[in-house]
Design a protein around this motif. Sequence first.
Motif, mmCIF file in Angstrom:
data_model
loop_
_atom_site.group_PDB
_atom_site.id
_atom_site.type_symbol
_atom_site.label_atom_id
_atom_site.label_comp_id
_atom_site.label_asym_id
_atom_site.label_seq_id
_atom_site.Cartn_x
_atom_site.Cartn_y
_atom_site.Cartn_z
ATOM 1 N N GLN A 40 -14.833 8.764 9.244
ATOM 2 C CA GLN A 40 -14.053 9.495 8.242
ATOM 3 C C GLN A 40 -12.764 8.750 7.888
ATOM 4 O OE1 GLN A 40 -13.739 13.799 9.072
ATOM 5 N NE2 GLN A 40 -15.482 13.538 10.452
ATOM 6 N N LYS A 41 -12.175 8.098 8.884
ATOM 7 C CA LYS A 41 -10.978 7.291 8.615
ATOM 8 C C LYS A 41 -11.332 6.117 7.697
ATOM 9 C CE LYS A 41 -8.577 8.297 12.964
ATOM 10 N NZ LYS A 41 -8.102 7.731 14.259
ATOM 11 N N GLN A 42 -12.467 5.477 7.997
ATOM 12 C CA GLN A 42 -12.913 4.372 7.153
ATOM 13 C C GLN A 42 -13.163 4.868 5.733
ATOM 14 O OE1 GLN A 42 -12.243 1.639 8.423
ATOM 15 N NE2 GLN A 42 -13.961 0.715 9.493
ATOM 16 N N GLY A 43 -13.774 6.048 5.617
ATOM 17 C CA GLY A 43 -14.042 6.610 4.296
ATOM 18 C C GLY A 43 -12.767 6.816 3.496
ATOM 19 N N LYS A 44 -11.717 7.272 4.165
ATOM 20 C CA LYS A 44 -10.439 7.471 3.474
ATOM 21 C C LYS A 44 -9.860 6.148 3.001
ATOM 22 C CE LYS A 44 -5.823 9.493 3.892
ATOM 23 N NZ LYS A 44 -5.188 8.356 3.196
ATOM 24 N N ILE A 45 -9.910 5.131 3.867
ATOM 25 C CA ILE A 45 -9.391 3.818 3.490
ATOM 26 C C ILE A 45 -10.151 3.276 2.281
ATOM 27 C CG2 ILE A 45 -9.175 1.405 4.236
ATOM 28 C CD1 ILE A 45 -8.784 2.494 7.103
ATOM 29 N N ILE A 46 -11.459 3.387 2.326
ATOM 30 C CA ILE A 46 -12.288 2.881 1.230
ATOM 31 C C ILE A 46 -12.014 3.666 -0.046
ATOM 32 C CG2 ILE A 46 -14.667 2.627 0.423
ATOM 33 C CD1 ILE A 46 -15.414 2.132 3.411
ATOM 34 N N TRP A 47 -11.960 5.004 0.062
ATOM 35 C CA TRP A 47 -11.677 5.813 -1.125
ATOM 36 C C TRP A 47 -10.303 5.486 -1.693
ATOM 37 C CZ3 TRP A 47 -13.010 8.170 -5.244
ATOM 38 C CH2 TRP A 47 -12.060 8.918 -5.949
ATOM 39 N N ASP A 48 -9.303 5.343 -0.838
ATOM 40 C CA ASP A 48 -7.948 5.068 -1.327
ATOM 41 C C ASP A 48 -7.908 3.779 -2.138
ATOM 42 O OD1 ASP A 48 -6.941 7.366 -0.199
ATOM 43 O OD2 ASP A 48 -6.054 6.376 1.551
ATOM 44 N N GLU A 49 -8.657 2.775 -1.712
ATOM 45 C CA GLU A 49 -8.672 1.532 -2.483
ATOM 46 C C GLU A 49 -9.347 1.737 -3.836
ATOM 47 O OE1 GLU A 49 -10.043 -3.129 -2.202
ATOM 48 O OE2 GLU A 49 -9.270 -2.069 -0.463
ATOM 49 N N ILE A 50 -10.458 2.453 -3.837
ATOM 50 C CA ILE A 50 -11.136 2.755 -5.103
ATOM 51 C C ILE A 50 -10.215 3.562 -6.003
ATOM 52 C CG2 ILE A 50 -13.038 4.064 -6.139
ATOM 53 C CD1 ILE A 50 -14.681 3.344 -3.621
ATOM 54 N N ALA A 51 -9.521 4.545 -5.432
ATOM 55 C CA ALA A 51 -8.623 5.397 -6.205
ATOM 56 C C ALA A 51 -7.512 4.581 -6.859
ATOM 57 C CB ALA A 51 -8.032 6.483 -5.310
ATOM 58 N N ASN A 52 -6.982 3.598 -6.139
ATOM 59 C CA ASN A 52 -5.937 2.742 -6.706
ATOM 60 C C ASN A 52 -6.451 1.987 -7.930
ATOM 61 O OD1 ASN A 52 -3.958 3.444 -4.851
ATOM 62 N ND2 ASN A 52 -4.514 1.821 -3.413
ATOM 63 N N VAL A 53 -7.694 1.519 -7.862
ATOM 64 C CA VAL A 53 -8.279 0.821 -9.006
ATOM 65 C C VAL A 53 -8.476 1.790 -10.167
ATOM 66 C CG1 VAL A 53 -10.265 -0.504 -9.842
ATOM 67 C CG2 VAL A 53 -9.433 -0.850 -7.503
ATOM 68 N N LEU A 54 -8.968 2.988 -9.877
ATOM 69 C CA LEU A 54 -9.207 3.968 -10.938
ATOM 70 C C LEU A 54 -7.912 4.344 -11.658
ATOM 71 C CD1 LEU A 54 -11.792 6.412 -9.280
ATOM 72 C CD2 LEU A 54 -12.204 4.315 -10.582
ATOM 73 N N GLU A 55 -6.831 4.451 -10.903
ATOM 74 C CA GLU A 55 -5.551 4.794 -11.520
ATOM 75 C C GLU A 55 -5.063 3.691 -12.447
ATOM 76 O OE1 GLU A 55 -3.215 7.278 -11.766
ATOM 77 O OE2 GLU A 55 -4.824 8.574 -11.073
ATOM 78 N N LYS A 56 -5.411 2.447 -12.141
ATOM 79 C CA LYS A 56 -5.047 1.337 -13.027
ATOM 80 C C LYS A 56 -5.906 1.348 -14.292
ATOM 81 C CE LYS A 56 -3.496 -1.597 -9.208
ATOM 82 N NZ LYS A 56 -3.792 -2.800 -8.377
ATOM 83 N N ILE A 57 -7.163 1.748 -14.137
ATOM 84 C CA ILE A 57 -8.068 1.799 -15.290
ATOM 85 C C ILE A 57 -7.686 2.943 -16.222
ATOM 86 C CG2 ILE A 57 -10.465 2.145 -16.028
ATOM 87 C CD1 ILE A 57 -11.299 1.055 -13.244
ATOM 88 N N GLU A 58 -7.396 4.105 -15.647
ATOM 89 C CA GLU A 58 -7.051 5.301 -16.434
ATOM 90 C C GLU A 58 -5.925 6.029 -15.730
ATOM 91 O OE1 GLU A 58 -7.402 8.099 -19.587
ATOM 92 O OE2 GLU A 58 -7.924 6.007 -19.328
ATOM 93 N N PRO A 59 -4.665 5.642 -16.016
ATOM 94 C CA PRO A 59 -3.528 6.253 -15.340
ATOM 95 C C PRO A 59 -3.530 7.782 -15.449
ATOM 96 C CG PRO A 59 -2.833 4.334 -16.589
ATOM 97 C CD PRO A 59 -4.262 4.578 -16.966
ATOM 98 N N GLY A 60 -3.328 8.440 -14.322
ATOM 99 C CA GLY A 60 -3.258 9.904 -14.307
ATOM 100 C C GLY A 60 -4.599 10.593 -14.135
ATOM 101 N N CYS A 61 -5.688 9.827 -14.054
ATOM 102 C CA CYS A 61 -7.010 10.479 -13.998
ATOM 103 C C CYS A 61 -7.182 11.310 -12.734
ATOM 104 C CB CYS A 61 -8.116 9.441 -14.117
ATOM 105 S SG CYS A 61 -8.224 8.224 -12.779
ATOM 106 N N LEU A 62 -6.591 10.866 -11.621
ATOM 107 C CA LEU A 62 -6.783 11.588 -10.368
ATOM 108 C C LEU A 62 -5.916 12.838 -10.287
ATOM 109 C CD1 LEU A 62 -7.075 8.578 -7.926
ATOM 110 C CD2 LEU A 62 -8.893 10.088 -8.679
ATOM 111 N N SER A 63 -4.758 12.804 -10.919
ATOM 112 C CA SER A 63 -3.879 13.977 -10.879
ATOM 113 C C SER A 63 -4.497 15.175 -11.577
ATOM 114 C CB SER A 63 -2.523 13.648 -11.524
ATOM 115 O OG SER A 63 -2.683 13.351 -12.910
#
Length: 330
Positions: A304-327
């Motif tokens: 689960q810790k690994q999953g969070k690390i992996i998701w956080d990296e993906i999330a950072n990329v997604l925010e660069k592609i479409e700022p504010g999408c996660l909020s």
Amino acid sequence: MTFGDFVSEQRANLPIHVTPEACGGKTYIVTGSNTGLGLEAAKHLVRCKAKKVIIAVRNLEAGEAVKAEIENVTKIRGVAEVWHVDLADFQSVKDFAKKATESLDRIDGLIENASIALDRISIAEGYETTITINVLSTFLMAVLLLPKLSDTAKQFGTTSHLSIVVSAAGFAFKEPFDKVKDDFLRKMNSPTNANMGSRYPVSKLIQIFAGRHFAKLVPIERTGVAVNFVNPGLCKTGLSRHGRFLNRLPIVGMGLVLGRTPEMGSRTLLHGAVAGKESHGCYLSVCEIREHQLPSWVSDEEGQKQGKIIWDEIANVLEKIEPGCLSKIL
């Protein structure tokens, strides 16, 4: 799972969970639906009285041919629609999601079936193409369409579904995830470090790791959307068509002996698209919730810790592609 269990599951006659009662009047999006599992899933959804089934494909000509086939087989017209989306192009994914959000009155199910298996390295949008398509664009579409899925569930008092098609083949590749480092997705671009023979199953494992953490962030009690991860098993499809002949040979050979037909494999996707609320965040296989088949190193605390690390990296990329999408969803 033993090899005997695998063979037994592969030969099982899987149930068809979709019915006119479950799907009637609803709208579904199926990516990669111009062939294989996606095509067969779209046929079933049209046959089961869906209001609209979006055939989301990169090749519009192939999509129109599939639409004609579906209409010819089902004798139902005006339900299947062909929409363009290229998962190797982030702007194309954003345009598709904007169109779907604004022009569809509802989205009851998103089946993210489109994937690619390559055995030679190439780059799309700054990342190795398999990672761009199977991971980043898949989660980008999920994040961008989740609000519409959630609005549909709340408006109509139903459960919407977001199903990502994964693969049990990824469980054979624990080593790349023993010590996940920062920027590991971009590091997978390196020709010297890229093991393209394992890239497809590794991309599927990334989907499982990251997706399970993503599901925790968007609880069904708040969104009304069941996010699940569907393993279709070994199927006789053209997934390996982009690989070189000698690399494809073992996969094709195994498929000929044990592979499910595309129609039988599509039943797993359809199960994910109508599964109960208890499927949220879960691994599905043979049209059942099969959490017990996850390796402990995926489901335990360290996993689960690994999953969070992996998701956080993906999330950072997604925010660069479409700022504010996660909020908008968290």
